[in-house]
Motif scaffolding. Structure first.
Motif, PDB file in Angstrom:
ATOM      1  N   SER A 514      13.457 118.492  66.565  1.00  0.00           N
ATOM      2  CA  SER A 514      13.861 118.390  65.162  1.00  0.00           C
ATOM      3  C   SER A 514      12.654 118.162  64.255  1.00  0.00           C
ATOM      4  O   SER A 514      12.544 118.756  63.173  1.00  0.00           O
ATOM      5  CB  SER A 514      14.868 117.241  64.997  1.00  0.00           C
ATOM      6  OG  SER A 514      15.180 117.039  63.639  1.00  0.00           O
ATOM      7  N   ILE A 515      11.735 117.301  64.697  1.00  0.00           N
ATOM      8  CA  ILE A 515      10.545 117.018  63.882  1.00  0.00           C
ATOM      9  C   ILE A 515       9.680 118.269  63.753  1.00  0.00           C
ATOM     10  O   ILE A 515       9.202 118.613  62.657  1.00  0.00           O
ATOM     11  CB  ILE A 515       9.738 115.861  64.500  1.00  0.00           C
ATOM     12  CG1 ILE A 515      10.551 114.565  64.454  1.00  0.00           C
ATOM     13  CG2 ILE A 515       8.415 115.681  63.766  1.00  0.00           C
ATOM     14  CD1 ILE A 515       9.896 113.412  65.205  1.00  0.00           C
ATOM     15  N   LEU A 516       9.461 118.979  64.871  1.00  0.00           N
ATOM     16  CA  LEU A 516       8.646 120.193  64.832  1.00  0.00           C
ATOM     17  C   LEU A 516       9.289 121.273  63.968  1.00  0.00           C
ATOM     18  O   LEU A 516       8.597 122.005  63.259  1.00  0.00           O
ATOM     19  CB  LEU A 516       8.418 120.716  66.249  1.00  0.00           C
ATOM     20  CG  LEU A 516       7.492 119.867  67.137  1.00  0.00           C
ATOM     21  CD1 LEU A 516       7.527 120.355  68.573  1.00  0.00           C
ATOM     22  CD2 LEU A 516       6.061 119.902  66.593  1.00  0.00           C
ATOM     23  N   ALA A 517      10.614 121.352  64.017  1.00  0.00           N
ATOM     24  CA  ALA A 517      11.312 122.316  63.163  1.00  0.00           C
ATOM     25  C   ALA A 517      11.109 121.968  61.686  1.00  0.00           C
ATOM     26  O   ALA A 517      10.957 122.852  60.836  1.00  0.00           O
ATOM     27  CB  ALA A 517      12.795 122.338  63.511  1.00  0.00           C
ATOM     28  N   SER A 518      11.079 120.661  61.374  1.00  0.00           N
ATOM     29  CA  SER A 518      10.836 120.235  59.995  1.00  0.00           C
ATOM     30  C   SER A 518       9.435 120.600  59.532  1.00  0.00           C
ATOM     31  O   SER A 518       9.195 120.782  58.336  1.00  0.00           O
ATOM     32  CB  SER A 518      11.048 118.724  59.865  1.00  0.00           C
ATOM     33  OG  SER A 518      12.377 118.361  60.189  1.00  0.00           O
ATOM     34  N   VAL A 600       7.982 109.651  65.670  1.00  0.00           N
ATOM     35  CA  VAL A 600       9.399 109.409  65.408  1.00  0.00           C
ATOM     36  C   VAL A 600       9.813 110.048  64.091  1.00  0.00           C
ATOM     37  O   VAL A 600      10.988 110.007  63.719  1.00  0.00           O
ATOM     38  CB  VAL A 600       9.706 107.899  65.385  1.00  0.00           C
ATOM     39  CG1 VAL A 600       9.464 107.300  66.757  1.00  0.00           C
ATOM     40  CG2 VAL A 600       8.881 107.179  64.328  1.00  0.00           C
ATOM     41  N   SER A 601       8.854 110.623  63.369  1.00  0.00           N
ATOM     42  CA  SER A 601       9.134 111.320  62.117  1.00  0.00           C
ATOM     43  C   SER A 601       8.008 112.305  61.846  1.00  0.00           C
ATOM     44  O   SER A 601       6.995 112.343  62.561  1.00  0.00           O
ATOM     45  CB  SER A 601       9.254 110.328  60.947  1.00  0.00           C
ATOM     46  OG  SER A 601       8.002 109.732  60.683  1.00  0.00           O
ATOM     47  N   VAL A 602       8.178 113.093  60.803  1.00  0.00           N
ATOM     48  CA  VAL A 602       7.145 114.067  60.419  1.00  0.00           C
ATOM     49  C   VAL A 602       5.827 113.370  60.102  1.00  0.00           C
ATOM     50  O   VAL A 602       4.734 113.893  60.373  1.00  0.00           O
ATOM     51  CB  VAL A 602       7.633 114.887  59.203  1.00  0.00           C
ATOM     52  CG1 VAL A 602       6.503 115.759  58.661  1.00  0.00           C
ATOM     53  CG2 VAL A 602       8.826 115.752  59.590  1.00  0.00           C
ATOM     54  N   ALA A 603       5.911 112.159  59.561  1.00  0.00           N
ATOM     55  CA  ALA A 603       4.698 111.417  59.194  1.00  0.00           C
ATOM     56  C   ALA A 603       3.801 111.145  60.395  1.00  0.00           C
ATOM     57  O   ALA A 603       2.590 110.984  60.240  1.00  0.00           O
ATOM     58  CB  ALA A 603       5.078 110.104  58.516  1.00  0.00           C
ATOM     59  N   GLY A 604       4.370 111.108  61.580  1.00  0.00           N
ATOM     60  CA  GLY A 604       3.574 110.863  62.773  1.00  0.00           C
ATOM     61  C   GLY A 604       2.579 111.966  63.070  1.00  0.00           C
ATOM     62  O   GLY A 604       1.638 111.769  63.848  1.00  0.00           O
TER      63      GLY A 604
END
Length: 644
Positions: A514-518, A600-604
């Motif tokens: 999900s994060i990579l898709a974002s 755990v999020s895009v910010a990572g």
């Protein structure tokens, strides 16, 4: 009356001392009456330390609109735009921001000409203007008015006519006129630099060349870059005067410019004389052509190496270029990366002006020139642009010389240059010898062009594969299977860039996918190093590998080594998460290899994605690019199928 008095009157000094004292004693008798009325200074009634009389608080606090100073400033603001600006400045000084906002809003609603807006800026003052601009509670309408005022002031400061008039006054007999002209020029920014440089290279400057250069250097050293552009690309007379100006600034710093002009085939006598005079003043004599080429090759190598090292970050600088008439300069903001590659291109141009270069150096100069053109315009390569380059480089842009240049650019990892060289290939204009040199129809080993079809950079291998396929026209050549494999890869390109996730835990897969898709990736999930190896070999617009460190079949270090040994994974960013291996030394691989805490999020991914962007030279492929390559490969594969 006693005799001492009459005696004193005969002495002027004593007379002047006594009369003031008599006057003071008399005044004390007059004033002492009320003081004697109270025997005790500390007594309750009428004492010095009595309480102050009671004052009604309502008499102290006045409503804002009843403050006489504020009322007066608001009334004066109705007497015209200039007085309005004065009121804005005064209100800002005392911190009356609501009234400042009110008056600025009125300005935004009026139609005011630029001359008046400029005068209003002068009335407000630059310091107060900045103070108002930084106030956080201004309305949008007020900020719009501030922008209008600043735009008008900037237009006046950068008015070319005003700046030229100021340059003409630099040597005025009036000291006041000289100071005023310097003040105008120092406030003119890059436009003033442009006008000063243009004036400095005139045959008959409006002021002495030294006065012009002195103000130019006081304003900015960017003027030196502009002068070097004119010394390299200007008209003959402009080049000569630019060299004279550079010599006045520093002869030692600009030896490369002088030796270029001294031995350039297109330099006229005035240009050569300027260069010779500057070198003579250095006390080193005139270098031979061979010595000049050696010096210029050193400068070129330094510039090229720096361009390879500079980050593709957000650093901005000013790029100076000659205008269409080749008598002046223009300027524009650009990235530090583009500026570095332009410096390398200029160094290559100096070598080309001198000539007598070895074939390898000719190919390097061509590659550097093309790399800069591709970086500033990734779509470079239409028929007119290609024809212009062929005329400039002649045999260096054909056959064996072109193939050798492609080989060197691949070896250097200069993807932009490789793309530019590939775009010089013309299936209609090239002879059979040219085609054989590029495809090696009779050779057993793949040529550099065919090798480029397996480049780790997707855009390079796609353009190389298409060029080789068009050039071959179904004829056999060494390495044709590599070209066909790349065409098949292009035919299957997805709309989004690809990231490979190496993970086996379902919950972690869902989260990271999900994060990579974002982040804009199409994600392919694999569970082992063996699967990863196959996925990398399939290619595509592959941009990232994200892998856990606890792998089932191999340690993470060996996984990285395996990927780095593949053609398509040699430069691929690899990001690890999980337990950090003790032996992970990221310096061991040239390509980006990083360990991070499990995101755990895009910010990572912020730090990693920023570093990937800084290392890139070419922009990533867009969805339109991928569609274009996919369509071109489909047509090419259909043609191959028909031919077979």
């Amino acid at each position: 009356m006693s005799s001492w008095f009459f005696e004193s009157t005969r002495t002027p000094r004593l007379h002047m001392m006594i009369l003031p004292r008599l006057a003071m004693i008399g005044s004390l008798f007059v004033l002492s009456g009320p003081l004697w009325a109270q025997d005790d200074l500390f007594d309750a009634p009428g004492g010095f330390f009595d309480e102050l009389p009671k004052v009604d608080p309502e008499e102290i606090s006045q409503p804002l609109d009843e403050n006489p100073l504020i009322k007066q400033l608001l009334e004066h603001s109705r007497r015209g735009e200039i007085q309005l600006a004065r009121s804005v400045s005064s209100l800002a000084r005392v911190g009356r921001w609501s009234e400042v906002d009110q008056l600025l809003t009125e300005i935004s609603q009026r139609q005011i000409n630029e001359a008046t807006l400029t005068s209003m800026y002068d009335e407000i003052g630059s310091a107060i203007y900045l103070r108002i601009k930084q106030h956080s509670e201004l309305s949008d309408a007020a900020r719009k008015a501030l922008d209008q005022i600043a735009k008008a002031a900037s237009a006046r400061a950068e008015s070319s006519d005003r700046l030229r008039q100021a340059i003409a006054q630099l040597d005025s007999t009036s000291v006041d006129a000289q100071l005023a002209s310097r003040r105008i020029l120092l406030g003119g920014g890059n436009t003033a630099v442009k006008e000063l440089v243009t004036a400095a290279v005139l045959e008959n400057p409006p002021a002495s060349r030294d006065s012009i250069l002195r103000v130019m250097l006081q304003l900015s050293e960017d003027g030196i870059d502009a002068l070097r552009q004119l010394a390299l690309y200007g008209t003959p007379s402009v080049r000569a005067n630019a060299l004279t100006s550079l010599a006045r600034i520093s002869r030692q710093r600009h030896i490369a410019d002088f030796v270029t002009a001294l031995h350039a085939a297109d330099a006229d006598s005035a240009e050569k004389e300027s260069a010779s005079r500057a070198l003579e003043q250095l006390g080193q004599g005139e270098p031979s052509r061979g010595a000049a080429i050696q010096l210029l090759e050193i400068e070129y190598g330094d510039r090229r190496d720096y361009a390879r090292r500079v980050d593709n970050d957000n650093a901005v600088t000013t790029l100076w270029s000659i205008d269409q008439q080749r008598t002046g300069v223009t300027h524009q903001p650009t990235s530090a990366l583009i500026a570095a590659y332009r410096d390398a291109s200029d160094a290559a141009a100096r070598l080309r002006r001198v000539g007598s270069l070895s074939p390898d150096m000719q190919g390097a100069v061509l590659a550097t020139d093309l790399a800069y053109r591709i970086l500033i315009d990734n779509d470079w390569g239409d028929s007119d642009q290609v024809e212009s380059m062929r005329k400039a480089y002649r045999s260096g842009a054909r056959g064996a010389s072109l193939s050798s240049a492609i080989e060197d650019s691949i070896s250097d990892g200069n993807h932009a240059a490789t793309i530019g060289l590939i775009r010089l290939i013309d299936t209609d204009d090239f002879t059979v010898l040219d085609q054989n040199a590029l495809l090696g129809a009779s050779g057993a080993l793949p040529t550099p062009l065919v090798q480029a079809a397996s480049s780790p950079e997707p855009q390079v291998r796609y353009e190389a594969a298409l060029a080789a396929a068009r050039l071959a026209a179904a004829a056999p050549y060494a390495g044709s299977s590599h070209v066909k494999r790349t065409l098949a890869e292009m035919h299957k390109l997805r709309d989004e860039p690809l990231a490979i996730l190496v993970e086996t835990r379902p919950d972690v897969i869902i989260q990271l996918e999900s994060i990579l898709a974002s982040l804009g990736f199409d994600v392919e999930v694999v569970g082992s190093v063996r699967e990863l190896q196959r996925s990398v070999a399939r290619g595509g617009d592959l941009r990232l590998i994200l892998s856990k460190t606890e792998l089932s079949d191999l340690p993470a270090i060996e996984m990285i080594d395996i990927v780095r040994r593949t053609e398509r994974g040699r430069e691929l960013p690899i990001v690890l998460y999980g337990h950090k291996p003790d032996s992970l030394a990221v310096e061991r691989w040239k390509a980006l290899t990083r360990w991070i805490e499990r995101p755990v999020s895009v910010a990572g991914f912020d730090g990693v994605m920023d570093e990937i962007s800084r290392r890139r030279r070419l922009p990533p492929l867009s969805i339109i690019d991928r569609q274009r390559f996919r369509d071109a490969a489909s047509q090419m594969l259909d043609g191959v199928a028909v031919a077979n």
